[in-house]
Design a protein around this motif. Structure first.
Motif, mmCIF file in Angstrom:
data_model
loop_
_atom_site.group_PDB
_atom_site.id
_atom_site.type_symbol
_atom_site.label_atom_id
_atom_site.label_comp_id
_atom_site.label_asym_id
_atom_site.label_seq_id
_atom_site.Cartn_x
_atom_site.Cartn_y
_atom_site.Cartn_z
ATOM 1 N N LEU A 248 0.948 -1.131 0.208
ATOM 2 C CA LEU A 248 0.078 0.052 0.012
ATOM 3 C C LEU A 248 0.884 1.320 -0.046
ATOM 4 C CD1 LEU A 248 -2.910 -1.055 2.432
ATOM 5 C CD2 LEU A 248 -3.000 -0.878 -0.068
ATOM 6 N N ILE A 249 2.050 1.282 0.656
ATOM 7 C CA ILE A 249 2.859 2.341 0.880
ATOM 8 C C ILE A 249 3.889 2.467 -0.389
ATOM 9 C CG2 ILE A 249 2.488 2.718 3.114
ATOM 10 C CD1 ILE A 249 5.337 1.443 3.511
ATOM 11 N N ILE A 250 4.209 1.482 -1.041
ATOM 12 C CA ILE A 250 5.111 1.414 -1.995
ATOM 13 C C ILE A 250 4.581 1.945 -3.422
ATOM 14 C CG2 ILE A 250 7.003 0.377 -3.341
ATOM 15 C CD1 ILE A 250 7.055 -1.544 -0.902
ATOM 16 N N ALA A 251 4.487 3.261 -3.359
ATOM 17 C CA ALA A 251 3.621 3.765 -4.731
ATOM 18 C C ALA A 251 4.315 5.480 -4.783
ATOM 19 C CB ALA A 251 2.094 3.764 -4.421
ATOM 20 N N ILE A 252 4.122 5.727 -5.950
ATOM 21 C CA ILE A 252 4.368 7.462 -6.166
ATOM 22 C C ILE A 252 3.337 8.059 -5.604
ATOM 23 C CG2 ILE A 252 4.996 8.894 -7.849
ATOM 24 C CD1 ILE A 252 6.063 6.794 -9.849
ATOM 25 N N GLY A 253 3.508 8.675 -4.507
ATOM 26 C CA GLY A 253 2.598 9.660 -3.794
ATOM 27 C C GLY A 253 3.189 10.712 -3.473
ATOM 28 N N ALA A 254 2.053 11.650 -2.725
ATOM 29 C CA ALA A 254 2.630 13.017 -2.583
ATOM 30 C C ALA A 254 3.717 12.724 -1.320
ATOM 31 C CB ALA A 254 1.439 13.805 -1.822
ATOM 32 N N GLN A 255 3.284 11.904 -0.169
ATOM 33 C CA GLN A 255 4.380 11.748 0.960
ATOM 34 C C GLN A 255 5.815 11.172 0.488
ATOM 35 O OE1 GLN A 255 3.201 8.738 3.866
ATOM 36 N NE2 GLN A 255 3.077 10.129 5.348
ATOM 37 N N ASN A 256 5.714 10.181 -0.484
ATOM 38 C CA ASN A 256 6.698 9.399 -1.031
ATOM 39 C C ASN A 256 7.816 10.438 -1.703
ATOM 40 O OD1 ASN A 256 6.236 7.300 0.410
ATOM 41 N ND2 ASN A 256 5.303 6.140 -1.592
ATOM 42 N N ALA A 257 7.219 11.284 -2.521
ATOM 43 C CA ALA A 257 7.772 12.470 -3.394
ATOM 44 C C ALA A 257 8.583 13.263 -2.541
ATOM 45 C CB ALA A 257 6.804 13.105 -4.129
ATOM 46 N N PHE A 258 7.793 13.755 -1.258
ATOM 47 C CA PHE A 258 8.259 14.728 -0.497
ATOM 48 C C PHE A 258 9.584 14.069 0.068
ATOM 49 C CE2 PHE A 258 8.375 16.529 4.002
ATOM 50 C CZ PHE A 258 8.849 17.630 3.357
ATOM 51 N N ILE A 259 9.441 12.950 0.850
ATOM 52 C CA ILE A 259 10.521 12.214 1.319
ATOM 53 C C ILE A 259 11.628 11.913 0.528
ATOM 54 C CG2 ILE A 259 11.143 10.266 2.775
ATOM 55 C CD1 ILE A 259 9.466 11.931 4.200
ATOM 56 N N LEU A 260 11.443 11.820 -0.626
ATOM 57 C CA LEU A 260 12.555 11.551 -1.683
ATOM 58 C C LEU A 260 13.285 12.710 -2.105
ATOM 59 C CD1 LEU A 260 13.880 9.625 -3.597
ATOM 60 C CD2 LEU A 260 12.302 10.546 -5.391
ATOM 61 N N ARG A 261 12.577 14.003 -2.077
ATOM 62 C CA ARG A 261 13.277 15.284 -2.329
ATOM 63 C C ARG A 261 14.306 15.698 -1.108
ATOM 64 N NH1 ARG A 261 13.460 20.490 -2.980
ATOM 65 N NH2 ARG A 261 13.723 21.101 -5.248
ATOM 66 N N GLN A 262 13.555 15.270 0.168
ATOM 67 C CA GLN A 262 14.276 15.869 1.488
ATOM 68 C C GLN A 262 15.522 14.645 1.717
ATOM 69 O OE1 GLN A 262 12.612 18.814 1.747
ATOM 70 N NE2 GLN A 262 13.446 18.316 3.773
ATOM 71 N N GLY A 263 15.361 13.628 1.244
ATOM 72 C CA GLY A 263 16.461 12.548 1.191
ATOM 73 C C GLY A 263 17.619 13.061 0.302
ATOM 74 N N LEU B 41 13.570 4.884 1.937
ATOM 75 C CA LEU B 41 13.528 5.726 0.860
ATOM 76 C C LEU B 41 14.379 7.029 1.203
ATOM 77 C CD1 LEU B 41 12.075 6.892 -1.850
ATOM 78 C CD2 LEU B 41 10.174 7.487 -0.224
ATOM 79 N N GLY B 42 14.293 7.401 2.453
ATOM 80 C CA GLY B 42 15.033 8.798 2.884
ATOM 81 C C GLY B 42 16.502 8.724 2.942
ATOM 82 N N TYR B 43 16.860 7.577 3.389
ATOM 83 C CA TYR B 43 18.462 7.179 3.280
ATOM 84 C C TYR B 43 19.049 6.987 2.083
ATOM 85 C CZ TYR B 43 18.513 8.893 8.233
ATOM 86 O OH TYR B 43 18.567 9.577 9.229
ATOM 87 N N GLY B 44 18.130 6.032 1.414
ATOM 88 C CA GLY B 44 18.531 5.394 0.291
ATOM 89 C C GLY B 44 18.712 6.593 -0.989
ATOM 90 N N ALA B 45 17.682 7.769 -0.811
ATOM 91 C CA ALA B 45 17.851 8.473 -1.877
ATOM 92 C C ALA B 45 19.257 9.301 -2.260
ATOM 93 C CB ALA B 45 16.834 9.863 -1.389
ATOM 94 N N ARG B 46 20.106 9.214 -0.995
ATOM 95 C CA ARG B 46 21.504 9.827 -1.137
ATOM 96 C C ARG B 46 22.359 9.114 -2.346
ATOM 97 N NH1 ARG B 46 23.788 9.724 4.478
ATOM 98 N NH2 ARG B 46 21.759 10.193 4.853
ATOM 99 N N ASP C 103 11.105 17.957 -10.024
ATOM 100 C CA ASP C 103 9.993 18.916 -9.632
ATOM 101 C C ASP C 103 9.096 19.066 -10.657
ATOM 102 O OD1 ASP C 103 11.063 19.888 -7.404
ATOM 103 O OD2 ASP C 103 12.679 21.155 -8.248
ATOM 104 N N VAL C 104 9.281 18.595 -11.952
ATOM 105 C CA VAL C 104 8.075 18.595 -12.737
ATOM 106 C C VAL C 104 7.417 17.369 -12.413
ATOM 107 C CG1 VAL C 104 7.658 18.302 -15.198
ATOM 108 C CG2 VAL C 104 9.233 19.763 -14.728
ATOM 109 N N LEU C 105 7.977 16.344 -12.299
ATOM 110 C CA LEU C 105 7.372 14.977 -11.880
ATOM 111 C C LEU C 105 6.446 15.099 -10.683
ATOM 112 C CD1 LEU C 105 10.231 12.295 -12.742
ATOM 113 C CD2 LEU C 105 8.032 13.000 -14.086
ATOM 114 N N ILE C 106 7.165 15.714 -9.682
ATOM 115 C CA ILE C 106 6.454 15.995 -8.201
ATOM 116 C C ILE C 106 5.366 16.733 -8.555
ATOM 117 C CG2 ILE C 106 6.816 17.056 -6.110
ATOM 118 C CD1 ILE C 106 9.730 16.040 -5.948
ATOM 119 N N GLY C 107 5.429 17.856 -9.471
ATOM 120 C CA GLY C 107 4.344 18.600 -9.563
ATOM 121 C C GLY C 107 3.069 18.054 -10.445
ATOM 122 N N VAL C 108 3.460 17.304 -11.445
ATOM 123 C CA VAL C 108 2.443 16.423 -12.053
ATOM 124 C C VAL C 108 1.949 15.277 -10.962
ATOM 125 C CG1 VAL C 108 2.095 14.557 -13.737
ATOM 126 C CG2 VAL C 108 3.591 16.497 -14.261
#
Length: 207
Positions: free
Chosen positions: A17-32, A164-169, A185-190
């Motif tokens: 349920l959580i391993i999907a492209i979503g708002a929360q995951n996109a945010f954590i990826l960018r912060q990571g 996700l957060g630490y693997g993003a590095r 950012d375009v992908l996140i915006g979409v």
């Protein structure tokens, strides 16, 4: 069914349920990627999921699913927030900056935490997935097995968000160029725009 099997079932379903492209995951990826407040943000996401899963397993799912007013309020609020963040992402894409992993660019801790909480609790799908779906499926288990099922689902959230957060590095070298940040950012915006649109459509259909 024993405790181990129940735990594995919860882990598998929670992970799916959580391993999907979503708002929360996109945010954590960018912060990571920029290594900004990674631990606290991942912890917030994982703990929030754990609390909601516990509530669902405890029976709150039935109450939430029978409260159209609550679902409508969260849906409207979530659509507005996601739409706003989509605009911010598109604006960043117009003026990308080459960010170096570990540099101090990004949000301060307080706005980052508030944004993370908004992504978590202003998304009705979070409640539908964790409280309603996981909660309703827990009815197949009893006693300690139900607890193991909930613990397994919560563990999946911790593994995913921190991974996700630490693997993003490891993607940081790719994001040493402005063009890469523009694409992200375009992908996140979409993604945010589609999610916001989906919430609006869902709300209109429910009227």
């Amino acid at each position: 069914m024993n405790l181990v099997s129940a735990g594995i079932s919860g882990f598998a379903l929670g992970g799916s349920l959580i391993i999907a492209i979503g708002a929360q995951n996109a945010f954590i990826l960018r912060q990571g990627l920029i290594r900004s407040h990674v631990f606290i943000l991942c912890l917030i996401c994982a703990l929030a999921d754990a609390v909601l899963i516990a509530a669902g397993v405890g029976g709150l799912g039935t109450i939430v699913s029978q409260s159209p007013v609550l679902i409508s309020v969260v849906t409207i609020g979530g659509a507005i927030f996601l739409g706003t963040y989509a605009v911010m992402a598109f604006r960043r894409a117009l003026n990308p900056a080459a960010m170096v992993a570990g540099a101090p660019e990004g949000m301060a801790l307080k706005p980052a935490v508030l944004t993370c909480l908004a992504f978590t609790f202003l998304n009705p799908h979070v409640y539908l997935d964790t409280v309603v779906l996981l909660g309703s499926l827990s009815a197949a288990f009893e006693g300690a097995e139900r607890t193991a099922y909930g613990a397994g689902a919560a563990t999946a959230s911790f593994v995913w968000f921190f991974g996700l957060g630490y693997g993003a590095r490891f993607l940081a070298p790719l994001f040493g160029r402005p063009a890469a940040w523009r694409v992200l950012d375009v992908l996140i915006g979409v993604v945010m725009s589609l999610l916001a649109l989906g919430l609006v459509v869902s709300f209109l259909r429910g009227q």
